[in-house]
Design an enzyme around this catalytic site. Structure first.
Site, PDB file in Angstrom:
ATOM      1  N   GLY A  41      29.535  13.566 -15.760  1.00 22.88           N
ATOM      2  CA  GLY A  41      28.704  14.767 -15.615  1.00 22.88           C
ATOM      3  C   GLY A  41      27.297  14.602 -16.174  1.00 22.88           C
ATOM      4  O   GLY A  41      26.824  13.499 -16.452  1.00 22.88           O
ATOM      5  N   LYS A  52      19.906  10.737 -26.589  1.00 18.22           N
ATOM      6  CA  LYS A  52      20.091  10.167 -27.934  1.00 18.22           C
ATOM      7  C   LYS A  52      19.635   8.716 -27.963  1.00 18.22           C
ATOM      8  O   LYS A  52      19.095   8.241 -28.961  1.00 18.22           O
ATOM      9  CB  LYS A  52      21.553  10.256 -28.390  1.00 18.22           C
ATOM     10  CG  LYS A  52      22.137  11.650 -28.419  1.00 18.22           C
ATOM     11  CD  LYS A  52      21.233  12.671 -29.092  1.00 18.22           C
ATOM     12  CE  LYS A  52      21.487  14.075 -28.602  1.00 18.22           C
ATOM     13  NZ  LYS A  52      20.883  14.449 -27.335  1.00 18.22           N
ATOM     14  N   SER A 181      11.892  26.105 -26.756  1.00 14.12           N
ATOM     15  CA  SER A 181      12.124  25.327 -27.983  1.00 14.12           C
ATOM     16  C   SER A 181      13.582  25.339 -28.407  1.00 14.12           C
ATOM     17  O   SER A 181      13.895  25.290 -29.587  1.00 14.12           O
ATOM     18  CB  SER A 181      11.266  25.874 -29.129  1.00 14.12           C
ATOM     19  OG  SER A 181      11.807  27.106 -29.594  1.00 14.12           O
ATOM     20  N   VAL A 269      13.718  25.933 -20.179  1.00 10.20           N
ATOM     21  CA  VAL A 269      13.872  27.379 -20.416  1.00 10.20           C
ATOM     22  C   VAL A 269      15.306  27.850 -20.162  1.00 10.20           C
ATOM     23  O   VAL A 269      15.536  28.940 -19.663  1.00 10.20           O
ATOM     24  CB  VAL A 269      12.880  28.190 -19.547  1.00 10.20           C
ATOM     25  CG1 VAL A 269      11.454  28.011 -20.045  1.00 10.20           C
ATOM     26  CG2 VAL A 269      12.976  27.801 -18.069  1.00 10.20           C
ATOM     27  N   ALA A 318      28.761  20.178 -25.107  1.00  8.96           N
ATOM     28  CA  ALA A 318      29.763  19.271 -24.532  1.00  8.96           C
ATOM     29  C   ALA A 318      31.075  19.328 -25.296  1.00  8.96           C
ATOM     30  O   ALA A 318      32.157  19.321 -24.701  1.00  8.96           O
ATOM     31  CB  ALA A 318      29.216  17.843 -24.539  1.00  8.96           C
ATOM     32  N   HIS A 443      29.484   9.110 -54.369  1.00 10.16           N
ATOM     33  CA  HIS A 443      28.092   8.892 -54.793  1.00 10.16           C
ATOM     34  C   HIS A 443      27.744   7.424 -54.581  1.00 10.16           C
ATOM     35  O   HIS A 443      28.561   6.559 -54.859  1.00 10.16           O
ATOM     36  CB  HIS A 443      27.959   9.266 -56.271  1.00 10.16           C
ATOM     37  CG  HIS A 443      26.600   8.953 -56.834  1.00 10.16           C
ATOM     38  ND1 HIS A 443      25.505   9.758 -56.630  1.00 10.16           N
ATOM     39  CD2 HIS A 443      26.159   7.895 -57.574  1.00 10.16           C
ATOM     40  CE1 HIS A 443      24.459   9.225 -57.231  1.00 10.16           C
ATOM     41  NE2 HIS A 443      24.830   8.097 -57.814  1.00 10.16           N
TER      42      HIS A 443
END
Length: 464
Positions: A41, A52, A181, A269, A318, A443
Site C-alpha cells: 500500500g 523515513k 503542518s 492538507v 499504519a 543508565h
C-alpha cells in the site's frame, strides 16, 4: 465460470489489509487479497517507509555538518538528490517484495486488480486479463486514503506537489512552500529545509502540529525557526498563480493577503478515504466525509463487511490499521479480541527534532474535567542526550491526580519515536505513577528522562 470461494476476502494490501490476510491465514481461514497497485500500500511504497529513508539521509547530512563538534573532520559535504531518492525507492522495493513473499508463505491468494462489491458477500476483480468473480461470507475493506486536493491548489507534479511527487522530486526546490503542518507536511518541510532549501510552512490552525500538546507544538516551532524555517500560523493559501518555474501564493493571515513567490509548493492538507467505485452505497454502507462508519470492532453494519485503517477514519496511522486487521481476522475466526482504543495509539512524526505522543494532551485532560498532575524533563538534564550531542528536547507526562493513571505522554527530541512505546505499554497495562516510579531505568539512556518526567509530576525529580 463458477466464482472462486474464500472464507475471507481483503480489499487493499496496505499495512491493514496484508496483516489482516496473514492473521486470517494463521487462524486457518482460506484468504484472498485484492490489490490494484502495489503490495504494501501507500505506507510502504509512498508513505511511512520511503519518507523515513529520505529523512535518514537528511539527518546524516545534518550530522556531517556538525562533525567538528564530535572531534571529526568532514570537508566538501554535499548531497546527491538522485542517489537519496534511489536509496529511498530501493528500501520501499525491498519491503514491497517482502509483503509478496509473506502472502505466498501464508498461502494467501493474491488478485492484482480493482475490486467492486456487486452484492453482499461478492467481489468482482477487474484485472489485466479480464474479470474474476469471488465470494466470501466475510469481506474486509482496507482501501486506504489519498491526498486531499483543495480547489485551486491541485498538484501538477511540476510546480505543485503531493507527497508522491515530493518523494521522487524532479528537482531540488530552492524556495519551498508547504501547505499544512501535520505529520506529512512537517516531515517534508524538515527534509527539504535540512538540505538547505528555504522553507515556509503555512498552517490554518492557531499552531503547527495541531494534534500535539500545545507545549510540544510551541517547542517544535521554536526549533524549526532556529533551523531557518518560516512558520505562518492562522494562515491560509487563497490561490496559487502558476508561472514559468515560479508560483505566487496569495497567503491570508490576520485578514490581510500578501503575495509570496516560490519555485515549489507541497500540498499536505489531509487525506480522503478511497470509498468510491466500490459499490458501498448500494450495499447500505454509511459513508461520512469519505470515511466508512464502523463500530469499535470495525463492523460496517452490513453483515460480514468490515472496514479497517484509513478508510475507517482517524487516527490515520499504519499501526492502527495493522492492529485493526489482526482484530477483525480474529473476530471472523471466532475469537474474542479486544477492540482497538484510539486513545492508546501513539503518533510519531519523524522531523528534526522527532515528536511522539500517546493519550490525552494537557488541554484535553482539562477539558474532560480531570484533575491532573503534569511532569516535565528536559533533554539538557540527561547524560546520554548530552553525550549524543542532542540536548534539545523534553518529555512531558500527564497523570490523573486522584488515581495516578497515566493519561498522556508527549515528547520532542532525539529518538523519541522509539521511547514513546514505553508509555504505550504502560497505558496498555494500566500502569500508575507508582509503578513507573518503582521501575529501574537503565543508565545512561534517554529513557531515564521518562522516569524523571514521572518523578517531576510528583515533586520528586532528581536531575533538575
Amino acid at each position: 465460470m463458477a466464482p472462486k470461494s474464500f472464507d475471507m476476502i481483503v480489499i487493499g494490501a496496505g499495512p491493514g489489509g496484508y496483516v489482516a490476510a496473514i492473521r486470517g491465514a494463521q487462524l486457518g481461514l482460506n484468504v484472498a487479497i485484492v490489490e490494484r497497485e502495489h503490495m504494501g500500500g501507500i505506507c510502504l511504497n509512498w508513505g511511512c517507509i520511503p519518507t523515513k529513508a529520505m529523512l535518514r539521509s537528511s539527518e546524516v547530512f545534518h550530522l556531517m555538518h556538525r562533525a567538528k563538534e564530535f572531534g571529526l573532520k568532514a570537508t566538501g559535504i554535499e548531497y546527491d538528490l538522485d542517489a537519496v531518492v534511489k536509496r529511498s525507492r530501493a528500501v520501499a522495493k525491498q519491503l514491497n517484495g517482502g509483503v509478496a513473499h509473506l502472502m505466498k508463505k501464508n498461502k494467501v491468494t493474491v488478485f492484482m486488480g480493482a475490486a467492486t462489491l456487486p452484492a453482499k458477500g461478492k467481489v468482482t476483480v477487474t484485472t489485466d486479463k479480464g474479470t474474476e468473480e469471488l465470494t466470501a461470507p466475510n469481506i474486509i475493506l482496507a482501501t486506504g486514503a489519498r491526498a486531499r486536493e483543495l480547489p485551486g491548489l491541485e498538484a501538477d507534479g511540476d510546480l505543485v506537489w503531493t507527497y508522491k511527487h515530493a518523494l521522487v522530486p524532479p528537482r531540488m526546490p530552492k524556495k519551498l512552500l508547504v501547505i499544512g503542518s501535520g505529520a506529512i507536511g512537517i516531515e517534508f518541510a524538515s527534509f527539504y529545509n535540512t538540505l538547505c532549501c528555504e522553507t515556509t510552512v503555512v498552517e490554518v490552525m492557531d499552531r503547527i502540529l495541531p494534534v500535539e500538546d500545545a507545549e510540544i507544538s510551541a517547542f517544535a516551532k521554536k526549533s524549526f525557526q532556529k533551523q531557518g524555517m518560516t512558520i505562518l500560523e492562522k494562515a491560509g493559501v487563497k490561490q496559487l498563480d502558476r508561472g514559468k518555474g515560479t508560483v505566487t501564493a496569495h497567503i491570508e493571515q490576520g485578514g490581510k493577503v500578501t503575495k509570496h513567490t516560490f519555485d515549489t509548493v507541497i500540498s499536505a492538507v489531509g487525506i480522503v478515504g478511497n470509498t468510491e467505485n466500490l459499490g458501498l452505497e448500494a450495499l447500505g454502507v454509511t459513508v461520512d466525509r469519505t470515511h466508512v462508519v464502523t463500530d469499535e470492532y470495525c463492523r460496517t453494519g452490513v453483515e460480514g463487511l468490515y472496514a479497517i485503517g484509513d478508510i475507517a477514519g482517524a487516527p490515520w496511522l499504519a499501526h492502527k490499521a495493522s492492529h485493526e486487521g489482526s482484530m477483525v481476522a480474529e473476530l471472523i475466526a471466532g475469537g474474542h479480541p479486544h477492540p482497538v482504543k484510539p486513545e492508546s495509539i501513539a503518533g510519531c512524526t519523524y522531523c528534526h527534532p522527532q515528536i511522539a505522543s500517546v493519550g490525552l494532551t494537557e488541554a484535553k485532560a482539562k477539558d474532560a474535567g480531570l484533575k491532573i498532575k503534569v511532569g516535565r524533563f528536559p533533554f539538557m538534564g540527561n547524560g546520554k542526550a548530552i553525550a549524543l550531542g542532542e540536548p534539545e528536547g523534553m518529555i512531558k507526562t500527564i497523570f490523573d491526580a486522584g488515581t495516578g493513571e497515566l493519561l498522556g505522554a508527549h515528547m520532542i527530541g532525539a529518538e523519541v519515536t522509539e521511547l514513546i512505546q514505553g508509555y504505550v505499554v504502560g497505558r496498555q497495562l494500566e500502569t500508575t505513577e507508582e509503578d513507573l516510579m518503582n521501575t529501574v531505568f537503565p543508565h545512561p539512556t534517554l529513557s531515564e528522562m521518562m522516569h524523571e518526567s514521572v518523578l517531576d509530576a510528583y515533586d520528586r525529580v532528581v536531575h533538575i
